[in-house]
Design a protein around this motif. Structure first.
Motif, mmCIF file in Angstrom:
data_model
loop_
_atom_site.group_PDB
_atom_site.id
_atom_site.type_symbol
_atom_site.label_atom_id
_atom_site.label_comp_id
_atom_site.label_asym_id
_atom_site.label_seq_id
_atom_site.Cartn_x
_atom_site.Cartn_y
_atom_site.Cartn_z
ATOM 1 N N CYS A 308 -19.485 -16.992 2.507
ATOM 2 C CA CYS A 308 -19.386 -15.898 3.474
ATOM 3 C C CYS A 308 -19.190 -16.453 4.886
ATOM 4 N N GLY A 309 -19.953 -17.495 5.221
ATOM 5 C CA GLY A 309 -19.811 -18.125 6.527
ATOM 6 C C GLY A 309 -18.433 -18.743 6.720
ATOM 7 N N GLN A 310 -17.903 -19.383 5.662
ATOM 8 C CA GLN A 310 -16.553 -19.927 5.738
ATOM 9 C C GLN A 310 -15.541 -18.823 6.040
ATOM 10 N N GLY A 311 -15.701 -17.692 5.369
ATOM 11 C CA GLY A 311 -14.784 -16.580 5.583
ATOM 12 C C GLY A 311 -14.832 -16.070 7.012
ATOM 13 N N ILE A 312 -16.038 -15.941 7.550
ATOM 14 C CA ILE A 312 -16.175 -15.478 8.934
ATOM 15 C C ILE A 312 -15.512 -16.469 9.882
ATOM 16 N N GLY A 313 -15.764 -17.756 9.669
ATOM 17 C CA GLY A 313 -15.186 -18.776 10.540
ATOM 18 C C GLY A 313 -13.668 -18.777 10.501
ATOM 19 N N MET A 314 -13.085 -18.696 9.302
ATOM 20 C CA MET A 314 -11.634 -18.685 9.189
ATOM 21 C C MET A 314 -11.038 -17.433 9.814
ATOM 22 N N ALA A 315 -11.704 -16.295 9.630
ATOM 23 C CA ALA A 315 -11.211 -15.053 10.234
ATOM 24 C C ALA A 315 -11.222 -15.152 11.758
ATOM 25 N N VAL A 316 -12.255 -15.761 12.317
ATOM 26 C CA VAL A 316 -12.323 -15.941 13.772
ATOM 27 C C VAL A 316 -11.149 -16.797 14.247
ATOM 28 N N VAL A 317 -10.874 -17.879 13.524
ATOM 29 C CA VAL A 317 -9.735 -18.732 13.894
ATOM 30 C C VAL A 317 -8.440 -17.926 13.857
ATOM 31 N N GLY A 318 -8.254 -17.132 12.798
ATOM 32 C CA GLY A 318 -7.025 -16.365 12.646
ATOM 33 C C GLY A 318 -6.850 -15.276 13.679
ATOM 34 N N MET A 319 -7.948 -14.729 14.175
ATOM 35 C CA MET A 319 -7.865 -13.629 15.139
ATOM 36 C C MET A 319 -7.865 -14.096 16.593
ATOM 37 N N ALA A 320 -8.090 -15.386 16.824
ATOM 38 C CA ALA A 320 -8.147 -15.887 18.198
ATOM 39 C C ALA A 320 -6.790 -15.719 18.886
ATOM 40 N N PRO A 321 -6.748 -15.129 20.077
ATOM 41 C CA PRO A 321 -5.476 -14.984 20.793
ATOM 42 C C PRO A 321 -4.974 -16.327 21.299
ATOM 43 N N ALA A 322 -3.756 -16.337 21.802
ATOM 44 C CA ALA A 322 -3.157 -17.576 22.283
ATOM 45 C C ALA A 322 -3.985 -18.208 23.392
ATOM 46 N N PHE A 334 -17.666 -23.677 12.840
ATOM 47 C CA PHE A 334 -18.549 -22.891 11.980
ATOM 48 C C PHE A 334 -18.079 -22.960 10.524
ATOM 49 N N THR A 335 -16.755 -22.940 10.321
ATOM 50 C CA THR A 335 -16.212 -23.074 8.963
ATOM 51 C C THR A 335 -16.609 -24.412 8.362
ATOM 52 N N GLY A 336 -16.445 -25.484 9.155
ATOM 53 C CA GLY A 336 -16.835 -26.807 8.679
ATOM 54 C C GLY A 336 -18.322 -26.892 8.375
ATOM 55 N N PHE A 337 -19.141 -26.261 9.203
ATOM 56 C CA PHE A 337 -20.585 -26.273 8.997
ATOM 57 C C PHE A 337 -20.950 -25.607 7.664
ATOM 58 N N MET A 338 -20.263 -24.515 7.347
ATOM 59 C CA MET A 338 -20.567 -23.777 6.124
ATOM 60 C C MET A 338 -19.947 -24.399 4.872
ATOM 61 N N PHE A 339 -18.952 -25.273 5.051
ATOM 62 C CA PHE A 339 -18.259 -25.867 3.910
ATOM 63 C C PHE A 339 -19.211 -26.607 2.970
ATOM 64 N N PRO A 340 -20.066 -27.525 3.443
ATOM 65 C CA PRO A 340 -20.990 -28.195 2.520
ATOM 66 C C PRO A 340 -22.078 -27.270 2.000
ATOM 67 N N ILE A 341 -22.419 -26.231 2.742
ATOM 68 C CA ILE A 341 -23.434 -25.287 2.263
ATOM 69 C C ILE A 341 -22.884 -24.471 1.099
ATOM 70 N N THR A 342 -21.558 -24.374 1.012
ATOM 71 C CA THR A 342 -20.921 -23.761 -0.154
ATOM 72 C C THR A 342 -20.804 -24.748 -1.304
ATOM 73 N N ASN A 343 -20.248 -25.912 -1.039
ATOM 74 C CA ASN A 343 -19.875 -26.835 -2.111
ATOM 75 C C ASN A 343 -21.042 -27.647 -2.649
ATOM 76 N N GLY A 344 -21.986 -28.029 -1.788
ATOM 77 C CA GLY A 344 -23.133 -28.792 -2.256
ATOM 78 C C GLY A 344 -23.900 -28.086 -3.360
ATOM 79 N N LEU A 396 -5.958 -14.434 6.058
ATOM 80 C CA LEU A 396 -5.991 -14.254 4.604
ATOM 81 C C LEU A 396 -7.078 -15.105 3.977
ATOM 82 N N ALA A 397 -7.191 -16.360 4.414
ATOM 83 C CA ALA A 397 -8.235 -17.242 3.890
ATOM 84 C C ALA A 397 -9.617 -16.679 4.199
ATOM 85 N N GLY A 398 -9.807 -16.161 5.414
ATOM 86 C CA GLY A 398 -11.106 -15.605 5.785
ATOM 87 C C GLY A 398 -11.478 -14.403 4.936
ATOM 88 N N ILE A 399 -10.544 -13.479 4.777
ATOM 89 C CA ILE A 399 -10.822 -12.276 3.990
ATOM 90 C C ILE A 399 -11.081 -12.638 2.530
#
Length: 437
Positions: A308-322, A334-344, A396-399
């Motif tokens: 869930c945290g990975q999804g939020i992080g990726m969505a934030v990246v995708g929605m960030a304006p120029a 934040f996505t990187g932080f949540m990555f090991p909490i998912t995979n571990g 798309l990755a975030g959702i």
């Protein structure tokens, strides 16, 4: 009669604090080996880039490095479950070092060429196809069950740290030394990894029993047994399905970060370096957090929370304006932080609940199917990002991660996976114990 090698206090590895010393020696050796491998990978890719300047050559190098994991991974897992896992790890590390030594010799005499590099990349990947499941399956017999999620967290932290350190370290070494001397470091780190394995006995699972006195079935039977094991547990098949879907959308997004930096944010190499650092530092801190914390009582809850945290992080990246580069930087951290909490926790679930004699096959099956989908997704993600903008793929990755986390947290077969696997393993142990010796 069988000998139970599951991680219980009665096993010598879990005698007091002894397991920590023994496992730390092996883990440290493997950490050095991983660093050496990353240095070699960076050095060879950079050499191909400088020598050829061809995107096709680099894409081929990536494919060559993935094919052994995809094609022979399941078979390697079946063999790992039959063979002595300590010997497998020694042979894999030694074989990889010998292939590097051959390439060092070619570079030293000025005879190295692109096909030689491709061959070594393939040989190194083949060694990894055997080494990784052997180490993962052995960990469940070396580490007490309650500490497996923490060890998985530290493994994720180590991987993230090396991904941060190896590229700049490799770049500095290549400026100061000829490539053959940089590659030779991998031979030394392989020796460091092999040394503790020569003196420390790695516990083995009980071999599968003979069938009606006819001897143990062949390796192809073992391979098919691994597929049947996964197929008869609906939660495990859902687990693999979620892993495929997440891999399909997530890893192309990471690969597209350079395009996001240049096309959307108008950045240069410095901004790309910041993004890479944010991702890597997030993984290190997330792995450290999981290593200290250990996760929720239900590991699937921990993995679902992380996804869930990975999804939020990726969505934030995708929605960030120029103009919102800092926002994207924070989202990627934040996505990187949540990555090991998912995979571990996902790795720990398999280590805790899959029968030890089956773990090599299950780990390689998971690795093969997630690796196989990556080349296909990369072929799709590139044109899609060109057509509708790279931000779309991050959104798309975030959702997708958010939807898959809902599956992990609330879909009964997946939510009950740990209990179902524990019951299945207990039943297998009862059947094995009843077999005549």
């Amino acid at each position: 009669m069988t000998t139970d090698l599951s991680p219980t206090p009665q096993h010598p590895w879990q005698d007091g604090q002894r397991w920590k010393t023994l496992f730390a020696a092996i883990w440290t050796g493997q950490a050095f080996s991983l660093l050496g491998s990353q240095l070699v990978q960076f050095s060879l890719i950079w050499w191909l880039t400088k020598e050829t300047g061809s995107a096709t050559v680099l894409a081929t190098a990536t494919l060559v490095g993935q094919l052994p994991q995809i094609l022979i991974g399941p078979l390697a897992g079946a063999l790992v479950d039959r063979w002595n896992r300590r010997v497998v790890m020694i042979a894999a590390d030694g074989g990889v070092a010998l292939s590097t030594l051959w390439l060092v010799t070619l570079f030293a005499v000025g005879a190295a060429d692109t096909p030689h590099v491709f061959l070594v990349l393939m040989l190194r990947s083949t060694g990894g196809a055997f080494h990784w499941p052997a180490m993962q399956a052995s960990t469940s017999l070396m580490v007490p069950k309650q500490h497996l999620p923490r060890v998985a967290g530290f493994n994720q932290m180590l991987s993230g740290a090396i991904n941060i350190v190896a590229p700049p370290f490799g770049a500095l070494l290549l400026k100061a030394l000829p490539i053959e001397q940089v590659l030779a470091i991998d031979i030394a780190t392989a020796a460091i990894a092999i040394a503790p394995l020569l003196f420390i006995a790695v516990p083995q699972p009980d071999p599968e029993p003979d069938r009606a006195g006819s001897g143990r079935p062949g390796v192809l039977h073992d391979l098919a047994e691994g597929f049947r094991y996964a197929a008869h547990l609906p939660g495990l098949m859902t687990f693999f399905g979620v892993a495929i879907v997440v891999s399909f959308v997530f890893f192309p997004a990471i690969a597209l970060i350079p395009i996001l930096v240049t096309d959307h944010f108008g950045g240069e190499a410095l901004q790309l370096a910041w993004m890479d650092s944010a991702w890597g530092i997030g993984i290190v801190l997330g792995g450290l957090t999981l290593g200290v914390w250990g996760g929720f009582k239900r590991l699937m809850d921990t993995a679902g929370f992380g996804l869930c945290g990975q999804g939020i992080g990726m969505a934030v990246v995708g929605m960030a304006p120029a103009s919102g580069f800092a926002i994207a930087l924070g989202g990627l951290f934040f996505t990187g932080f949540m990555f090991p909490i998912t995979n571990g926790p996902l790795h720990a679930i398999l280590q805790l609940n899959v029968a030890p004699s089956m773990q090599g096959r299950i780990f390689t099956l998971m690795n093969s199917i997630t690796s196989a989908v990556t080349p296909v997704s990369l072929l799709i993600a590139g044109p899609v990002a060109d057509a509708v903008g790279v931000r779309f793929w991050f959104a798309l990755a975030g959702i997708t991660c958010l939807l898959c986390s809902t599956t992990a947290l609330f879909f009964p077969p997946l939510r009950n996976l740990e209990a179902d696997m524990q019951a299945d393993t207990a039943l297998r142990e009862q059947i094995q114990a009843a077999q005549p010796t």
